[in-house]
Design a protein around this motif. Structure first.
Motif, PDB file in Angstrom:
ATOM      1  N   SER A   1     -12.123 -39.143  16.986  1.00 28.75           N
ATOM      2  CA  SER A   1     -12.399 -40.319  17.555  1.00 28.75           C
ATOM      3  C   SER A   1     -13.938 -40.578  17.515  1.00 28.75           C
ATOM      4  O   SER A   1     -14.144 -41.814  17.906  1.00 28.75           O
ATOM      5  CB  SER A   1     -11.560 -40.279  18.979  1.00 28.75           C
ATOM      6  OG  SER A   1     -10.527 -40.296  18.725  1.00 28.75           O
TER       7      SER A   1
ATOM      8  N   ARG B   1      -3.594 -23.905  16.805  1.00 27.55           N
ATOM      9  CA  ARG B   1      -4.345 -22.739  17.756  1.00 27.55           C
ATOM     10  C   ARG B   1      -3.275 -21.953  18.370  1.00 27.55           C
ATOM     11  O   ARG B   1      -3.280 -20.772  18.218  1.00 27.55           O
ATOM     12  CB  ARG B   1      -5.173 -23.364  18.806  1.00 27.55           C
ATOM     13  CG  ARG B   1      -5.871 -22.451  19.705  1.00 27.55           C
ATOM     14  CD  ARG B   1      -6.595 -23.445  21.098  1.00 27.55           C
ATOM     15  NE  ARG B   1      -5.834 -24.222  21.258  1.00 27.55           N
ATOM     16  CZ  ARG B   1      -6.130 -24.952  22.201  1.00 27.55           C
ATOM     17  NH1 ARG B   1      -7.449 -24.787  23.003  1.00 27.55           N
ATOM     18  NH2 ARG B   1      -5.252 -26.080  22.821  1.00 27.55           N
ATOM     19  N   SER B   2      -2.396 -22.319  19.018  1.00 31.48           N
ATOM     20  CA  SER B   2      -1.001 -21.763  19.779  1.00 31.48           C
ATOM     21  C   SER B   2       0.048 -21.143  18.968  1.00 31.48           C
ATOM     22  O   SER B   2       0.475 -21.998  17.961  1.00 31.48           O
ATOM     23  CB  SER B   2      -0.808 -22.292  21.029  1.00 31.48           C
ATOM     24  OG  SER B   2       0.121 -23.503  20.480  1.00 31.48           O
TER      25      SER B   2
ATOM     26  N   THR C   1       3.009 -23.987  19.060  1.00 32.69           N
ATOM     27  CA  THR C   1       2.824 -24.785  18.450  1.00 32.69           C
ATOM     28  C   THR C   1       3.222 -24.747  16.946  1.00 32.69           C
ATOM     29  O   THR C   1       3.773 -25.500  16.322  1.00 32.69           O
ATOM     30  CB  THR C   1       1.315 -25.948  18.355  1.00 32.69           C
ATOM     31  OG1 THR C   1       1.115 -26.088  19.593  1.00 32.69           O
ATOM     32  CG2 THR C   1       1.290 -27.062  17.459  1.00 32.69           C
TER      33      THR C   1
ATOM     34  N   VAL D   1      -8.179 -31.625  15.122  1.00 32.20           N
ATOM     35  CA  VAL D   1      -8.289 -30.910  16.638  1.00 32.20           C
ATOM     36  C   VAL D   1      -9.330 -31.770  17.374  1.00 32.20           C
ATOM     37  O   VAL D   1      -9.681 -32.599  16.808  1.00 32.20           O
ATOM     38  CB  VAL D   1      -8.825 -29.645  16.354  1.00 32.20           C
ATOM     39  CG1 VAL D   1      -8.153 -28.672  15.525  1.00 32.20           C
ATOM     40  CG2 VAL D   1     -10.482 -29.569  15.929  1.00 32.20           C
TER      41      VAL D   1
HETATM   42  N1  LIG Z   1      -4.444 -39.577  19.957  1.00 30.73           N
HETATM   43  C1  LIG Z   1      -5.329 -40.542  19.196  1.00 30.73           C
HETATM   44  O1  LIG Z   1      -4.804 -41.816  19.845  1.00 30.73           O
HETATM   45  C2  LIG Z   1      -5.986 -40.319  18.229  1.00 30.73           C
HETATM   46  C3  LIG Z   1      -6.228 -41.356  17.548  1.00 30.73           C
HETATM   47  C4  LIG Z   1      -7.172 -41.189  16.394  1.00 30.73           C
HETATM   48  C5  LIG Z   1      -7.894 -39.971  16.238  1.00 30.73           C
HETATM   49  N2  LIG Z   1      -7.563 -38.755  17.082  1.00 30.73           N
HETATM   50  C6  LIG Z   1      -8.426 -37.926  17.095  1.00 30.73           C
HETATM   51  O2  LIG Z   1      -7.443 -36.919  16.329  1.00 30.73           O
HETATM   52  C7  LIG Z   1      -8.002 -35.569  16.931  1.00 30.73           C
HETATM   53  C8  LIG Z   1      -6.379 -34.690  17.267  1.00 30.73           C
HETATM   54  O3  LIG Z   1      -5.810 -35.632  18.035  1.00 30.73           O
HETATM   55  P1  LIG Z   1      -4.033 -35.577  18.471  1.00 30.73           P
HETATM   56  O4  LIG Z   1      -3.912 -36.942  18.941  1.00 30.73           O
HETATM   57  O5  LIG Z   1      -3.599 -35.311  17.118  1.00 30.73           O
HETATM   58  O6  LIG Z   1      -4.073 -34.484  19.445  1.00 30.73           O
HETATM   59  P2  LIG Z   1      -2.787 -33.467  19.967  1.00 30.73           P
HETATM   60  O7  LIG Z   1      -1.831 -34.225  19.686  1.00 30.73           O
HETATM   61  O8  LIG Z   1      -3.275 -33.098  21.278  1.00 30.73           O
HETATM   62  O9  LIG Z   1      -3.078 -32.086  18.958  1.00 30.73           O
HETATM   63  C9  LIG Z   1      -4.453 -31.365  19.168  1.00 30.73           C
HETATM   64  C10 LIG Z   1      -4.102 -30.462  17.913  1.00 30.73           C
HETATM   65  O10 LIG Z   1      -5.632 -29.438  18.031  1.00 30.73           O
HETATM   66  C11 LIG Z   1      -5.321 -28.233  18.329  1.00 30.73           C
HETATM   67  N3  LIG Z   1      -6.396 -27.779  19.377  1.00 30.73           N
HETATM   68  C12 LIG Z   1      -6.776 -28.278  20.527  1.00 30.73           C
HETATM   69  N4  LIG Z   1      -7.874 -27.406  21.168  1.00 30.73           N
HETATM   70  C13 LIG Z   1      -8.239 -26.557  20.174  1.00 30.73           C
HETATM   71  C14 LIG Z   1      -9.269 -25.863  19.958  1.00 30.73           C
HETATM   72  N5  LIG Z   1     -10.140 -25.745  21.020  1.00 30.73           N
HETATM   73  N6  LIG Z   1      -9.628 -24.993  18.830  1.00 30.73           N
HETATM   74  C15 LIG Z   1      -8.659 -25.286  18.008  1.00 30.73           C
HETATM   75  N7  LIG Z   1      -7.346 -26.170  17.979  1.00 30.73           N
HETATM   76  C16 LIG Z   1      -7.088 -26.820  18.868  1.00 30.73           C
HETATM   77  C17 LIG Z   1      -3.915 -28.304  19.357  1.00 30.73           C
HETATM   78  O11 LIG Z   1      -3.370 -26.908  19.035  1.00 30.73           O
HETATM   79  P3  LIG Z   1      -2.248 -26.315  20.052  1.00 30.73           P
HETATM   80  O12 LIG Z   1      -1.014 -27.288  19.916  1.00 30.73           O
HETATM   81  O13 LIG Z   1      -1.932 -25.074  19.540  1.00 30.73           O
HETATM   82  O14 LIG Z   1      -2.945 -26.476  21.395  1.00 30.73           O
HETATM   83  C18 LIG Z   1      -3.148 -29.092  18.551  1.00 30.73           C
HETATM   84  O15 LIG Z   1      -2.302 -28.786  17.304  1.00 30.73           O
HETATM   85  C19 LIG Z   1      -8.749 -35.583  17.845  1.00 30.73           C
HETATM   86  O16 LIG Z   1     -10.044 -35.205  17.508  1.00 30.73           O
HETATM   87  C20 LIG Z   1      -8.497 -37.119  18.363  1.00 30.73           C
HETATM   88  O17 LIG Z   1     -10.024 -37.454  18.831  1.00 30.73           O
HETATM   89  C21 LIG Z   1      -6.605 -39.297  18.128  1.00 30.73           C
END
Ligand SMILES: NC(=O)c1ccc[n+]([C@@H]2O[C@H](COP(=O)([O-])OP(=O)(O)OC[C@H]3O[C@@H](n4cnc5c(N)ncnc54)[C@H](OP(=O)(O)O)[C@@H]3O)[C@@H](O)[C@H]2O)c1
Ligand SMILES: NC(=O)c1ccc[n+]([C@@H]2O[C@H](COP(=O)([O-])OP(=O)(O)OC[C@H]3O[C@@H](n4cnc5c(N)ncnc54)[C@H](OP(=O)(O)O)[C@@H]3O)[C@@H](O)[C@H]2O)c1
Lengths: 307, 307
Positions: free
Chosen positions: A100, A38-39, A42, A73
């Motif tokens: 998740s 998005r940003s 990033t 996302v």
């Molecule tokens: N972290 C965990 O433990 C984990 C485990 C399994 C599954 N997940 C799932 O995996 C997914 C991603 O998690 P993550 O841990 O990789 O998160 P993360 O490190 O915070 O990354 C999230 C990404 O999504 C983008 N984003 C955020 N809000 C957005 C929006 N409204 N529209 C478009 N893009 C958006 C962000 O872009 P910017 O950087 O530009 O803001 C970033 O690139 C989530 O659905 C989460 O539930 C997470």
């Protein structure tokens, strides 16, 4: 290994997408990996550290010509991103996500999926408390489970191919029904996170127990909660809002048990407490035997034998 | 370092006493370390692995001629052990304990302490989920806090000497009032343990979410709770029974907050959840900056970068 997909598009470049990019590269699973976030910030970081082969400006551009598109996302953003990329998905392509929560992602994404595109939801059960484009690492999925949650009518060959990708990234794969997924995850992940956030919030609130004391003396147990409660607020807000029903159900069970233990404490029922605390040890043994955690004291954290 | 005490008697030979023996030996802090435990089995193991210099049969025998006697048994057993050894304590000796609760230990032990013996309660804030005579290690107290909880009229020189012992074993020492100790520990240790036991108990109860699923998919957060909930049932029963008031007070705060978050989930107040989850991150940063935990993802557990 020869590539499983010619071009993979990662929408979102955080912990999960970044780890996928590095794990796919480690095993040569993708011809080309295109990514976007998005940003601009990033995207710039991802380009600078070479997280993917090519960083593009928009999700639509990333999806164009990809045979696998991964929505990585926050759960609450999946629907809007799906709507944006839908017209750009190639016929025969696979669209997947790593959210998740599964029921609500399916409800938000499925209506946008064009005829001829295979939508196959998934969820890798692996993560850390860190997030963002610099937090990924190739080993994140090694020996972890990745759940595939097929929707009715999914093409078996497309599902098989996505499974091979996850296995190539180190994960064990299993299929699960969306509602069961959401309940199991409420138990193993969502409610534990909510409880940890709450306990850390309580500590933060207490004025008699100053912040510095809570921090200083945290090694007695509390610090484990703070790690979990340092997870990304956007991700977790979305998890609770979209897995409301299962979260509230398990929370209800939790408070019921907590009140029973509270009464046992108040009335001095030592045997009841002892029995309860004995029973819970068996689960720990099971987890260690299943290779899902280390038996080293205190997770073996820090220097080898430091508490 | 030259010995701080000529003869140290350890009553109880579990995680804490064993770690003290090894830490004292590492730094040469005691002329001789004598130890005893309730069961013949524990005494045999301690003798076999050479945990202390001399294993004796009874607490009375261990206390005889010692200039430092350490009560390292569960909190609920402190009073009976103190009564047993009281007639055998040498004039001028120091009697200390390592119990996780302080007000009730003081109430149980102080009445037995003979004139001329210095009773100085203490509590090292260090532990692991393991227990028993084989679980100790010399590094347990390194860079951890040990709290000294003096009772009115304590001899400053005797207190100073005990402080030097704890520092020699690697700990940082601070003094604290017993009631404040019990409240701080309720926040940083006792209530977190109760919550972890409860969550693991809930998971164990759920029949729809089979045991094997809870175990298999535990890496998503739950497994951290299972480590805490694998702690010794006797120790924790005693902690809750003897720190009842502070535990119930903090539990009350916890459920109040949990209900507020539960309502926010039910009514879809995303901003409230987001703000709450953002606030709790600061405490984690504080803990890492204070050197009380590692910043490695997932505590750096297992192989270097494995979730
Ligand atoms: N972290 C965990 O433990 C984990 C485990 C399994 C599954 N997940 C799932 O995996 C997914 C991603 O998690 P993550 O841990 O990789 O998160 P993360 O490190 O915070 O990354 C999230 C990404 O999504 C983008 N984003 C955020 N809000 C957005 C929006 N409204 N529209 C478009 N893009 C958006 C962000 O872009 P910017 O950087 O530009 O803001 C970033 O690139 C989530 O659905 C989460 O539930 C997470
Ligand atoms: N574990 C921690 O994280 C931690 C941290 C700080 C302080 N503490 C405190 O340190 C003390 C000892 O804990 P620990 O972790 O070292 O426990 P542990 O490993 O379970 O050892 C306890 C010792 O006490 C003996 N014991 C048990 N019940 C007894 C009784 N009724 N009468 C006499 N002796 C008895 C045991 O003898 P047998 O082996 O013969 O049964 C054993 O040697 C407790 O007061 C605890 O609250 C614990």
């Amino acid at each position: 290994m020869s590539p499983i997909y010619d071009r993979v598009a990662l929408i979102g470049l955080g912990l999960i997408a970044g780890s996928m990019a590095l794990a796919m590269r480690r095993a040569g699973l993708a011809g080309e990996i295109v990514g976007t976030a998005r940003s601009a910030e990033t995207r710039a970081v991802a380009a600078e550290i070479g997280l993917v082969d090519r960083v593009v400006e928009t999700a639509a551009e990333a999806a164009e010509g990809a045979d696998l598109v991964v929505l990585a996302v926050p759960v609450g953003a999946m629907g809007a991103v799906a709507a944006e990329i839908a017209p750009h998905l190639a016929p025969g392509a696979t669209l997947t996500d790593v959210g998740s929560v599964k029921r609500s992602v399916i409800e938000a994404v499925a209506p946008h999926v064009p005829e001829g595109v295979h939508f196959i939801p998934a969820h890798p059960l692996a993560g850390t408390e860190h997030s963002g484009p610099r937090s990924g690492f190739a080993e994140l999925f090694d020996n972890r489970w990745s759940l595939i949650v097929p929707v009715p009518g999914t093409d078996p060959a497309a599902t098989e191919r996505l499974k091979r990708l996850w296995e190539g990234m180190g994960a064990n794969v299993e299929e699960m029904d969306p509602d069961h997924h959401d309940l199991v995850l409420a138990v193993t992940s969502h409610v534990p996170h909510l409880i940890a956030y709450t306990m850390v919030g309580v500590a933060d609130d207490l004025r008699r127990v100053t912040d510095s004391e809570v921090i200083k003396y945290s090694a007695a147990g509390f610090r484990d909660f703070t790690r979990i409660a340092a997870s990304d607020p956007t991700m977790w807000r979305d998890v609770f809002l979209t897995n409301k029903e299962a979260t509230l159900e398990i929370l209800g069970r939790f408070t019921e048990e907590l009140f029973a233990l509270q009464r046992a404490i108040r009335t001095g029922q030592g045997d009841e407490l002892f029995d309860y605390f004995t029973r819970t040890r068996a689960i720990r043994r099971g987890i260690i035997e299943a290779g899902q955690d280390t038996d080293a004291p205190d997770f073996g954290r820090g220097t080898k034998a430091r508490s």
